[in-house]
Design an enzyme around this catalytic site. Structure first.
Site, PDB file in Angstrom:
ATOM      1  N   THR A  13      18.454 -11.999   3.505  1.00  0.00           N
ATOM      2  CA  THR A  13      18.431 -10.665   2.895  1.00  0.00           C
ATOM      3  C   THR A  13      17.066  -9.992   2.970  1.00  0.00           C
ATOM      4  O   THR A  13      16.887  -8.886   2.475  1.00  0.00           O
ATOM      5  CB  THR A  13      18.871 -10.747   1.418  1.00  0.00           C
ATOM      6  OG1 THR A  13      18.004 -11.655   0.722  1.00  0.00           O
ATOM      7  CG2 THR A  13      20.300 -11.243   1.298  1.00  0.00           C
ATOM      8  N   GLY A  14      16.097 -10.657   3.593  1.00  0.00           N
ATOM      9  CA  GLY A  14      14.762 -10.078   3.749  1.00  0.00           C
ATOM     10  C   GLY A  14      14.669  -9.181   4.966  1.00  0.00           C
ATOM     11  O   GLY A  14      15.617  -9.051   5.754  1.00  0.00           O
ATOM     12  N   CYS A 134       2.677 -11.824  13.836  1.00  0.00           N
ATOM     13  CA  CYS A 134       3.178 -10.620  14.507  1.00  0.00           C
ATOM     14  C   CYS A 134       2.122  -9.958  15.394  1.00  0.00           C
ATOM     15  O   CYS A 134       2.408  -9.570  16.538  1.00  0.00           O
ATOM     16  CB  CYS A 134       3.692  -9.619  13.475  1.00  0.00           C
ATOM     17  SG  CYS A 134       2.552  -9.285  12.118  1.00  0.00           S
ATOM     18  N   SER A 164       5.210  -2.441   6.770  1.00  0.00           N
ATOM     19  CA  SER A 164       6.294  -3.416   6.881  1.00  0.00           C
ATOM     20  C   SER A 164       5.784  -4.810   7.188  1.00  0.00           C
ATOM     21  O   SER A 164       6.530  -5.782   7.075  1.00  0.00           O
ATOM     22  CB  SER A 164       7.299  -2.981   7.946  1.00  0.00           C
ATOM     23  OG  SER A 164       6.642  -2.674   9.153  1.00  0.00           O
ATOM     24  N   ARG A 241      -4.836  -2.273   7.460  1.00  0.00           N
ATOM     25  CA  ARG A 241      -3.522  -1.764   7.051  1.00  0.00           C
ATOM     26  C   ARG A 241      -3.562  -0.242   7.069  1.00  0.00           C
ATOM     27  O   ARG A 241      -4.495   0.368   6.532  1.00  0.00           O
ATOM     28  CB  ARG A 241      -3.168  -2.255   5.642  1.00  0.00           C
ATOM     29  CG  ARG A 241      -1.739  -1.937   5.218  1.00  0.00           C
ATOM     30  CD  ARG A 241      -0.744  -2.840   5.896  1.00  0.00           C
ATOM     31  NE  ARG A 241      -0.817  -4.219   5.417  1.00  0.00           N
ATOM     32  CZ  ARG A 241      -0.153  -5.231   5.969  1.00  0.00           C
ATOM     33  NH1 ARG A 241       0.616  -5.020   7.041  1.00  0.00           N
ATOM     34  NH2 ARG A 241      -0.275  -6.449   5.487  1.00  0.00           N
ATOM     35  N   HIS A 248       3.026  -2.202  14.566  1.00  0.00           N
ATOM     36  CA  HIS A 248       1.583  -2.428  14.557  1.00  0.00           C
ATOM     37  C   HIS A 248       0.963  -1.881  15.839  1.00  0.00           C
ATOM     38  O   HIS A 248       1.560  -1.965  16.917  1.00  0.00           O
ATOM     39  CB  HIS A 248       1.263  -3.929  14.484  1.00  0.00           C
ATOM     40  CG  HIS A 248       1.582  -4.568  13.167  1.00  0.00           C
ATOM     41  ND1 HIS A 248       1.975  -3.865  12.053  1.00  0.00           N
ATOM     42  CD2 HIS A 248       1.547  -5.890  12.793  1.00  0.00           C
ATOM     43  CE1 HIS A 248       2.170  -4.719  11.054  1.00  0.00           C
ATOM     44  NE2 HIS A 248       1.926  -5.938  11.483  1.00  0.00           N
TER      45      HIS A 248
END
Length: 342
Positions: A13-14, A134, A164, A241, A248
């Site tokens: 559910t993430g 990532c 995100s 960020r 990204h």
């Protein structure tokens, strides 16, 4: 044709778990059934995949024994992987782990299929294959093909990382902060996911700082890149960020042993797997997060040789980190693992 597999998604559910479902369908991964797992608070929720509905079950020590699967994707945080991955392996599954917990363990392969697919065979050591950070994944998509031709010596990279990267809660906090801004109440907004309000701001701080002044996020890029490329490169990263929802961006300066030609580099990257070149600055054509979100490729542009040094190249790359930096890479690992098992 690959045989259909029973799979599990831990953290179904993430943000990454949900994206895994999309990528599995888009890449036509051979799925027989899905064991959707999450914490107790998500039990009973439903996920949909190819017109089938699966109810979320609670992750516990016995769930893999009771519901055997061939492949278990873990995307629920390092502490969850640390505790529960062993039970998936003991049940006979290969674990593809999206967290940082196993990445730098010597016996666990850290894989980007476009760069080091041969390492997948090392999964038998522990039953686990680690998915890199990532920001690392999109960077090595660019580094690997250029290194093969020009012999890469050093990388200096500055990242511009989307909200995100902190999951659903990061995106939600940015949206709420922007809503506060338009209500003329941004000064009243209290950040909780990020160290400061991200709206109308950039924060040069991702993860915790080490004594050497680098953050854990920055050191992940250094250490993981060396492990994936099997090369002791000089690497320095500054991770920032930015108030973007998805994708990204990275500005890279690459030092090579050989003299580098921008046009040749452009052609090399055009032929590199999972890389798309968008590099026509005169026509305002270059990669941007707004146009690369929800895609499975790394986009590169602004490719140019240094004004002073003939062995230095500068470029800009962008990728959807929920996909390229997590879900898509995990599915590509699983597909390559199946191909190698045949």
């Amino acid at each position: 044709m690959l045989k259909k597999q029973k799979i599990a998604i831990v953290g179904a559910t993430g943000a990454v778990g949900e994206e895994l479902l999309n990528v599995l369908e888009e890449l036509d991964f051979p799925v027989e059934s899905i064991l959707a797992l999450a914490s107790a608070k998500s039990v009973g929720n439903e996920i949909a995949f190819k017109n089938k509905i699966y109810k979320v079950k609670e992750l516990n020590e016995n769930v893999f024994k009771e519901n055997p699967v061939a492949i278990a994707f873990f995307s629920a945080g390092g502490s969850v992987s640390e505790k529960y991955a062993q039970f998936a392996v003991q049940s006979g599954a290969v674990v593809i782990d999206n967290t940082s917990h196993f990445r730098m363990k010597e016996e666990v392969p850290l894989v980007v299929p476009e760069c080091n697919p041969e390492d997948i065979k090392l999964w038998k050591n522990t039953g686990i294959i680690a998915n890199p950070n990532c920001s690392t994944i999109q960077m090595v998509h660019i580094l690997k093909p250029l290194d093969e031709v020009f012999n890469l010596k050093r990388v200096d990279v500055c990242t511009y990382q989307a909200a995100s990267g902190a999951g659903k809660k990061g995106m939600q906090e940015l949206v709420e902060a922007m809503q506060s801004f338009f209500a003329f109440k941004l000064d009243e907004f209290k950040a909780s996911t990020f160290p400061y309000t991200l709206a109308l701001n950039v924060i040069p701080h991702i993860d915790v700082f080490n004594e050497n002044g680098y953050t854990k996020e920055e050191l992940k890029m250094v250490n993981e890149t060396q492990k994936i490329l099997h090369k002791k490169l000089e690497i320095s990263a500054t991770c920032v960020r930015v108030p973007v929802l998805r994708s990204h961006s990275e500005a890279m300066t690459l030092h090579f042993e050989k003299e580098v030609n921008a046009e040749e580099a452009r052609e090399i990257l055009k032929n590199a797997p999972s890389v798309v070149v968008i590099d026509e600055p005169k026509n305002k054509q270059y990669p941007m997060p707004l146009f690369t979100s929800d895609t499975n490729e790394t986009y590169v542009g602004r490719i140019r040789r240094d004004l002073t040094h003939k062995n230095i190249l500068h470029l800009w790359c962008v990728a959807d980190q929920i996909r390229v930096g997590a879900a898509t890479n995990a599915v590509r690992i699983a597909k390559k693992w199946l191909e190698l098992k045949k």
